[in-house]
Design an enzyme around this catalytic site. Sequence first.
Site, PDB file in Angstrom:
ATOM      1  N   LYS A  15     -37.441  40.184 -56.712  1.00 22.13           N
ATOM      2  CA  LYS A  15     -37.214  40.234 -58.044  1.00 22.13           C
ATOM      3  C   LYS A  15     -38.497  40.158 -58.888  1.00 22.13           C
ATOM      4  O   LYS A  15     -38.765  41.144 -59.860  1.00 22.13           O
ATOM      5  CB  LYS A  15     -36.160  39.545 -58.705  1.00 22.13           C
ATOM      6  CG  LYS A  15     -35.941  39.802 -60.170  1.00 22.13           C
ATOM      7  CD  LYS A  15     -34.343  38.943 -60.199  1.00 22.13           C
ATOM      8  CE  LYS A  15     -34.531  37.560 -59.868  1.00 22.13           C
ATOM      9  NZ  LYS A  15     -35.233  36.405 -60.846  1.00 22.13           N
ATOM     10  N   ARG A  90     -28.934  32.647 -66.659  1.00 23.37           N
ATOM     11  CA  ARG A  90     -28.530  32.181 -65.634  1.00 23.37           C
ATOM     12  C   ARG A  90     -27.140  31.557 -65.475  1.00 23.37           C
ATOM     13  O   ARG A  90     -26.654  31.420 -64.392  1.00 23.37           O
ATOM     14  CB  ARG A  90     -29.375  31.174 -65.001  1.00 23.37           C
ATOM     15  CG  ARG A  90     -30.623  31.824 -63.915  1.00 23.37           C
ATOM     16  CD  ARG A  90     -31.191  30.626 -63.315  1.00 23.37           C
ATOM     17  NE  ARG A  90     -31.891  30.534 -62.165  1.00 23.37           N
ATOM     18  CZ  ARG A  90     -33.237  31.063 -61.922  1.00 23.37           C
ATOM     19  NH1 ARG A  90     -33.596  31.634 -63.010  1.00 23.37           N
ATOM     20  NH2 ARG A  90     -33.864  30.872 -61.028  1.00 23.37           N
ATOM     21  N   ARG A 127     -42.347  32.556 -47.651  1.00 25.38           N
ATOM     22  CA  ARG A 127     -43.373  32.498 -48.819  1.00 25.38           C
ATOM     23  C   ARG A 127     -43.693  31.174 -48.995  1.00 25.38           C
ATOM     24  O   ARG A 127     -44.853  30.995 -49.433  1.00 25.38           O
ATOM     25  CB  ARG A 127     -42.721  33.340 -50.049  1.00 25.38           C
ATOM     26  CG  ARG A 127     -41.833  32.394 -50.820  1.00 25.38           C
ATOM     27  CD  ARG A 127     -41.327  33.128 -51.890  1.00 25.38           C
ATOM     28  NE  ARG A 127     -40.097  32.254 -52.660  1.00 25.38           N
ATOM     29  CZ  ARG A 127     -39.548  32.717 -53.735  1.00 25.38           C
ATOM     30  NH1 ARG A 127     -39.843  33.704 -54.183  1.00 25.38           N
ATOM     31  NH2 ARG A 127     -38.583  31.807 -54.283  1.00 25.38           N
ATOM     32  N   ARG A 129     -43.072  28.410 -51.188  1.00 24.20           N
ATOM     33  CA  ARG A 129     -43.612  28.095 -52.615  1.00 24.20           C
ATOM     34  C   ARG A 129     -43.207  26.540 -52.508  1.00 24.20           C
ATOM     35  O   ARG A 129     -42.321  26.106 -51.646  1.00 24.20           O
ATOM     36  CB  ARG A 129     -42.770  29.019 -53.584  1.00 24.20           C
ATOM     37  CG  ARG A 129     -43.300  28.796 -54.910  1.00 24.20           C
ATOM     38  CD  ARG A 129     -42.731  29.845 -55.705  1.00 24.20           C
ATOM     39  NE  ARG A 129     -41.224  29.289 -56.149  1.00 24.20           N
ATOM     40  CZ  ARG A 129     -40.490  29.983 -56.715  1.00 24.20           C
ATOM     41  NH1 ARG A 129     -40.596  31.265 -57.291  1.00 24.20           N
ATOM     42  NH2 ARG A 129     -39.083  29.392 -57.119  1.00 24.20           N
ATOM     43  N   ARG A 140     -30.419  26.492 -54.590  1.00 24.51           N
ATOM     44  CA  ARG A 140     -30.850  27.560 -55.572  1.00 24.51           C
ATOM     45  C   ARG A 140     -29.732  28.952 -55.354  1.00 24.51           C
ATOM     46  O   ARG A 140     -29.196  29.500 -56.168  1.00 24.51           O
ATOM     47  CB  ARG A 140     -32.362  28.074 -55.636  1.00 24.51           C
ATOM     48  CG  ARG A 140     -33.099  27.181 -56.009  1.00 24.51           C
ATOM     49  CD  ARG A 140     -34.480  27.445 -56.929  1.00 24.51           C
ATOM     50  NE  ARG A 140     -35.124  28.645 -56.058  1.00 24.51           N
ATOM     51  CZ  ARG A 140     -36.028  28.186 -55.121  1.00 24.51           C
ATOM     52  NH1 ARG A 140     -36.106  26.934 -54.752  1.00 24.51           N
ATOM     53  NH2 ARG A 140     -36.527  29.084 -54.347  1.00 24.51           N
TER      54      ARG A 140
END
Length: 187
Positions: A15, A90, A127, A129, A140
């Site tokens: 995104k 959200r 990734r 992070r 999440r």
Amino acid sequence: MSTRLIVFGRQGAGKGTQCVRLALHYGIPHISTGDMLREAVAEGTELGLRAKGLMDAGNLVPDDVMEGIVVERLAKPDAEPGWLLDGYPRTLGQVEAMGRNLGEAFVDLAVNLDVPVDVVTERMVARGRADDTEEGIRRRLELYEEQTAPLLSWFSDQGLLVEVDGVGREDEVFERLVKVVDAALEA
Ligand code: AMP
């Protein structure tokens, strides 16, 4: 005419990358609340200190805090011709806050960039992070299904939602997005 876009999608759906490209394409600022919060954490501001623990655990920053940040950002002159919101709203409370602050017709189009849970989990693990711990990722995604996915029906009921398949090469997905967004904005 203004171009005010909200992009939904699970974390790890690609995104962020697509939103940067879309914002450039439409000449509007890319407003990522996650980026704004990470910046505040890096700068050690009061907001950053407050948000850090919540973010590390994959939890949401409270609606009233987010409302202040977003209202202030959208009031900046560069957001006059429109904006692309990435990561906001959200929760239903955040949708209500937009209506309260910006009026009933507060957005032109909402886009759901759809990538299945197993694909995003794989991407997030890759990734690496800071908040991409196994527990953070799980939390999440859980919050997304619980709090954010229901918003899709809200936007859909208003006739404001388009769906785009987010699986595929970056360029391919981008082309799909532009095609669908153009068609919906012209309609
Ligand atoms: P993101 O980069 O959009 O995945 O956001 C990273 C983290 O920032 C999230 O896991 C939340 O802790 C926080 N965050 C970002 N946007 C919001 C929002 N709209 N409401 C609450 N928390 C948010």
